[in-house]
Write a protein that holds these residues in place. Structure first.
Motif, PDB file in Angstrom:
ATOM      1  N   ARG A 185      20.452  -0.672 -22.544  1.00  0.00           N
ATOM      2  CA  ARG A 185      21.250   0.452 -23.019  1.00  0.00           C
ATOM      3  C   ARG A 185      20.519   1.188 -24.140  1.00  0.00           C
ATOM      4  O   ARG A 185      20.500   2.407 -24.193  1.00  0.00           O
ATOM      5  N   TRP A 186      19.881   0.411 -25.014  1.00  0.00           N
ATOM      6  CA  TRP A 186      19.130   1.079 -26.084  1.00  0.00           C
ATOM      7  C   TRP A 186      17.890   1.777 -25.530  1.00  0.00           C
ATOM      8  O   TRP A 186      17.577   2.905 -25.908  1.00  0.00           O
ATOM      9  N   LEU A 187      17.202   1.106 -24.615  1.00  0.00           N
ATOM     10  CA  LEU A 187      15.970   1.674 -24.064  1.00  0.00           C
ATOM     11  C   LEU A 187      16.241   3.004 -23.368  1.00  0.00           C
ATOM     12  O   LEU A 187      15.396   3.886 -23.350  1.00  0.00           O
TER      13      LEU A 187
ATOM     14  N   PRO B 141      17.585 -11.444 -29.454  1.00  0.00           N
ATOM     15  CA  PRO B 141      18.995 -11.832 -29.625  1.00  0.00           C
ATOM     16  C   PRO B 141      19.945 -11.004 -28.768  1.00  0.00           C
ATOM     17  O   PRO B 141      21.098 -11.373 -28.612  1.00  0.00           O
ATOM     18  N   LEU B 142      19.471  -9.878 -28.224  1.00  0.00           N
ATOM     19  CA  LEU B 142      20.372  -9.021 -27.466  1.00  0.00           C
ATOM     20  C   LEU B 142      20.365  -9.403 -25.986  1.00  0.00           C
ATOM     21  O   LEU B 142      19.384  -9.932 -25.476  1.00  0.00           O
ATOM     22  N   THR B 143      21.454  -9.079 -25.292  1.00  0.00           N
ATOM     23  CA  THR B 143      21.509  -9.355 -23.864  1.00  0.00           C
ATOM     24  C   THR B 143      20.698  -8.295 -23.117  1.00  0.00           C
ATOM     25  O   THR B 143      20.326  -7.261 -23.679  1.00  0.00           O
TER      26      THR B 143
ATOM     27  N   GLU C 113      22.386  -4.952 -23.244  1.00  0.00           N
ATOM     28  CA  GLU C 113      22.294  -4.279 -24.552  1.00  0.00           C
ATOM     29  C   GLU C 113      20.903  -3.699 -24.769  1.00  0.00           C
ATOM     30  O   GLU C 113      20.742  -2.582 -25.269  1.00  0.00           O
TER      31      GLU C 113
ATOM     32  N   VAL D  11       7.024  -4.160 -24.041  1.00  0.00           N
ATOM     33  CA  VAL D  11       8.359  -3.649 -23.709  1.00  0.00           C
ATOM     34  C   VAL D  11       9.256  -4.015 -24.871  1.00  0.00           C
ATOM     35  O   VAL D  11       9.291  -5.149 -25.320  1.00  0.00           O
ATOM     36  N   SER D  12       9.972  -3.040 -25.380  1.00  0.00           N
ATOM     37  CA  SER D  12      10.710  -3.228 -26.626  1.00  0.00           C
ATOM     38  C   SER D  12      11.993  -3.994 -26.374  1.00  0.00           C
ATOM     39  O   SER D  12      13.070  -3.421 -26.391  1.00  0.00           O
ATOM     40  N   VAL D  13      11.869  -5.277 -26.125  1.00  0.00           N
ATOM     41  CA  VAL D  13      13.042  -6.085 -25.842  1.00  0.00           C
ATOM     42  C   VAL D  13      13.325  -6.987 -27.046  1.00  0.00           C
ATOM     43  O   VAL D  13      12.450  -7.686 -27.524  1.00  0.00           O
ATOM     44  N   LYS D  14      14.561  -6.911 -27.536  1.00  0.00           N
ATOM     45  CA  LYS D  14      14.969  -7.742 -28.678  1.00  0.00           C
ATOM     46  C   LYS D  14      15.589  -9.025 -28.163  1.00  0.00           C
ATOM     47  O   LYS D  14      16.536  -8.984 -27.373  1.00  0.00           O
TER      48      LYS D  14
END
Lengths: 222, 214, 248
Positions: free
Chosen positions: B106-108, B98-100, B103, B93-96
């Motif tokens: 929202r990108w996904l 440093p982001l909440t 956030e 799962v493309s989770v970054k």
């Protein structure tokens, strides 16, 4: 288009929360430049002759440092796959990534250039040439480097490999950019060299996103 | 789901699919069909080409012979449209970090561009209420996966293609995901999934076994 | 006409056909290469007149010039077969591209070393930043890049594609590199003596050179055929046709 804007926003936030990622290459850039007077000679006459070349070689190295991370994280965590699956073209992603990379590497280098010109005793006539050559040349570095970053993103420890792939391709930019500064420091016209840099920038803008996109598609096949 | 009238036309067909990788045949002459309200579970040992098959069905991989059709048309010929109608979730799962959570989600879901309320509701549905504005670095691996899977709630796509979605989820997470899948199928959606986990709640399912010949 | 081209292409792209036919090509190419090399070298080294400016040291052009030409052509061939692979996805194209890379690198190295050897008596130094030699050096780095990339990628299918993309980017860059290096050279210090540029060459000097250039191309083809046969043996090792062929 939606995804392009969202990615610009996301990566800008990421860069803001991880300032080391782009500040460290900048600090490296400054240090390399300081090393030259220490290693060679601090005489103003000599420094002013090599200034253009020194700044440009340091800029190439600093660019390479931040390039390696351009796609690596996105390949590893699946963001790249998600972009590919969204139906948005990958060359748009390549453009967005190159733009972001330039904003955190080439742009700050360009803005720092007057300071470097003072430190390296560049003649007054060459200030503008150094600034303009960086402004036109560093985007080419980001675009071409993006292709290398896309090719090596899925390879473990690819940063040295990236340098090997990309540095020969940087030769023309280096030659014309450093040449422009050299010409300017002798008081000669340098618009021809800047025009060459501009031509290379247009060519890179037109072609490299396609190459990057083809390279990015390979990451799914591993 | 937009309506049940789609149920009849929803149909993913695979004809005569053969895929070779590095001089090795992964699978040969596969043919199958999934329609709305059905689940296809792809099973097989590691390295049997499950992920490759899913990527190929999603239209991400063109290195194969044969044809995949969505609603009767070859998927590459209707690609941007097909990309909107199917949801592909790879095994990461493309989770970054440093982001909440907000956030990230929202990108996904950038293609759907939902409002903040919809995002918050989706996070609540994966029991992450209260963590919306926490950086994902502070969440556990399972929680991070839930952030990624929250896009299933927002997505309008009738076809889901999920690669090992149950990995790293706890019992509650697994129950939630099973319920999402059966809800999706109950509303006429179709699901292709690779998993070692047996899905108990879904009745209309078939199985495709890969790697039998190796 | 067009149909014949397609037919030939399809046959050429079949590993089996290539492997079976190429054993004859190897014989002919070797014969031509050996004859050409003997004729060209004996004529060029023993019978061609000495240069009025450079004396006998000019004779190294009989190795240097063919090597430099072939090194550049080989890069173009590698990029074109890589492109063919990316477009039509026939594996033969990828194998040929991979077969070319080390051969081109070797010719590049020969050109650089002979250039340096010629530089010692002529310029008084082993290395001058001459425009042609510098471009040749960059070309060597381009070859290194392609080979390093292919070698670093575990999956051979991906490696072939990555190498093809990189060599195409390099191909677009080569003319720009050559032009920029020439411009850079005139900006700084033009070398007075050039290894290759002759206003007019005596026919007795020119003929052996042409023969050697032709021979170098034949040799390149021979090496490509031999290395492609090796690639076929490796990749098709599990196929039935190959074990049948090898039994005889």
């Amino acid at each position: 288009m939606k995804l392009m804007l969202a990615t610009l926003r996301r990566d800008a936030v990421l860069a803001a929360r991880n300032p080391g990622e782009w500040l460290n290459p900048l600090a490296f850039f400054l240090m390399v430049i300081v090393l030259f007077p220490l290693a060679v000679a601090p005489e103003p006459d000599f420094l002013s002759r090599i200034a253009g070349g020194v700044v440009w070689v340091a800029a190439l190295l600093a660019t390479l440092l931040s390039l390696d991370m351009l796609y690596r994280a996105d390949v590893e965590d699946g963001s790249l796959e998600l972009w590919h699956a969204s139906g948005e073209p990958l060359y748009a992603l390549a453009l967005v990534k190159a733009l972001l990379h330039w904003c955190i590497s080439g742009l700050p280098l360009t803005l720092l250039s007057p300071l470097l010109a003072v430190m390296l005793h560049l003649p007054d006539s060459a200030y503008l040439a150094l600034f303009l050559s960086l402004a036109l040349g560093t985007p080419v570095l980001s675009l071409l480097g993006g292709v290398g970053a896309a090719l090596t993103a899925g390879i473990g420890g690819g940063s040295l490999l990236l340098a090997l792939l990309i540095l020969p391709l940087y030769v023309p930019v280096l030659i014309f950019a450093a040449g422009a500064v050299y010409q300017a420091s002798l008081g000669l016209p340098y618009t021809g060299e800047l025009a060459m840099l501009g031509a290379m920038l247009s060519l890179a803008l037109a072609l490299t996103p396609w190459a990057s996109s083809a390279a990015l598609k390979l990451n799914g096949l591993r | 789901m937009t309506g049940t009238s789609k149920t009849q036309t929803l149909c993913l067909n695979a004809y005569d699919i053969t895929c070779e990788r590095d001089d090795r045949v992964l699978f040969e002459r596969l043919a199958f069909q999934i329609t709305g309200g059905e689940l296809l579970q792809v099973v097989g040992p590691n390295g049997s080409g499950k992920t490759t098959l899913l990527r190929l069905l999603a239209g991400l991989n063109r290195e194969f012979s044969g044809e995949v059709r969505w609603k009767g048309r070859e998927i590459q010929s209707v690609y941007p449209e097909y990309a909107r109608e199917r949801l592909y979730q790879g095994h990461t799962v493309s989770v970054k970090k440093p982001l909440t959570a907000m956030e990230n989600l929202r990108w996904l879901c950038a293609m759907e561009s939902p409002g903040d309320e919809a995002l918050e509701a989706a996070l609540e549905s994966v029991s992450l209420a209260g963590y919306e504005y926490t950086p994902c670095a502070q969440l556990s691996a399972g929680q991070q996966r839930r952030v990624g899977l929250a896009r299933l709630v927002i997505s309008q796509a009738p076809l889901w293609i999920l690669d090992e979605p149950f990995t790293a989820l706890d019992h509650a997470g697994i129950a939630w995901l099973e319920q999402q899948i059966s809800h999706h199928i109950g509303h006429g959606g179709a699901v292709v999934i690779t998993s070692h986990h047996a899905l108990t709640e879904v009745s209309t399912q078939s199985e495709l076994v890969l790697g039998g010949g190796v | 006409m067009w149909q014949q081209v397609v037919q030939f292409y399809n046959r050429f792209a079949s590993p089996k056909w290539f492997y079976q036919q190429s054993s004859v090509w190897v014989t002919w190419l070797s014969a031509v290469a050996i004859t050409g090399a003997l004729t060209g070298l004996v004529w060029g080294l023993l019978f061609a007149p000495a240069d009025y400016q450079q004396g006998n040291s000019f004779r190294i052009i009989y190795i240097h010039v063919p090597a430099a030409l072939v090194a550049q052509s080989a890069y173009i061939m590698m990029a074109v077969s890589g492109a063919a692979y990316l477009i039509w996805q026939r594996k033969m194209a990828a194998w040929i591209a991979r077969a070319i890379a080390p051969v081109g690198t070797a010719f590049c190295l020969i050109a650089l070393v002979t250039g340096a050897i010629w530089g010692k008596p002529t310029w008084g130094t082993w290395w001058m930043w001459d425009a042609r030699l510098t471009s040749m050096l960059v070309l060597l780095f381009l070859y290194f890049g392609v080979m390093a990339l292919q070698q670093a990628i575990e999956s051979s299918d991906v490696g072939y594609r990555a190498g093809a993309i990189l060599s195409l980017v390099g191909l677009v860059n080569i003319p720009i590199i050559k032009y920029s290096v020439e411009w850079w050279n005139t900006l700084h210090q033009p070398a007075t003596l050039k290894l290759t540029e002759k206003p007019s060459m005596h026919p007795d000097m020119l003929w052996p050179l042409l023969i050697m250039i032709g021979t170098a191309y034949v040799f390149l083809l021979l090496m490509i055929v031999l290395r492609t046969r090796n690639e076929i043996l490796w990749h098709e090792r599990k196929r039935q046709w190959l074990s049948k062929v090898l039994e005889f």
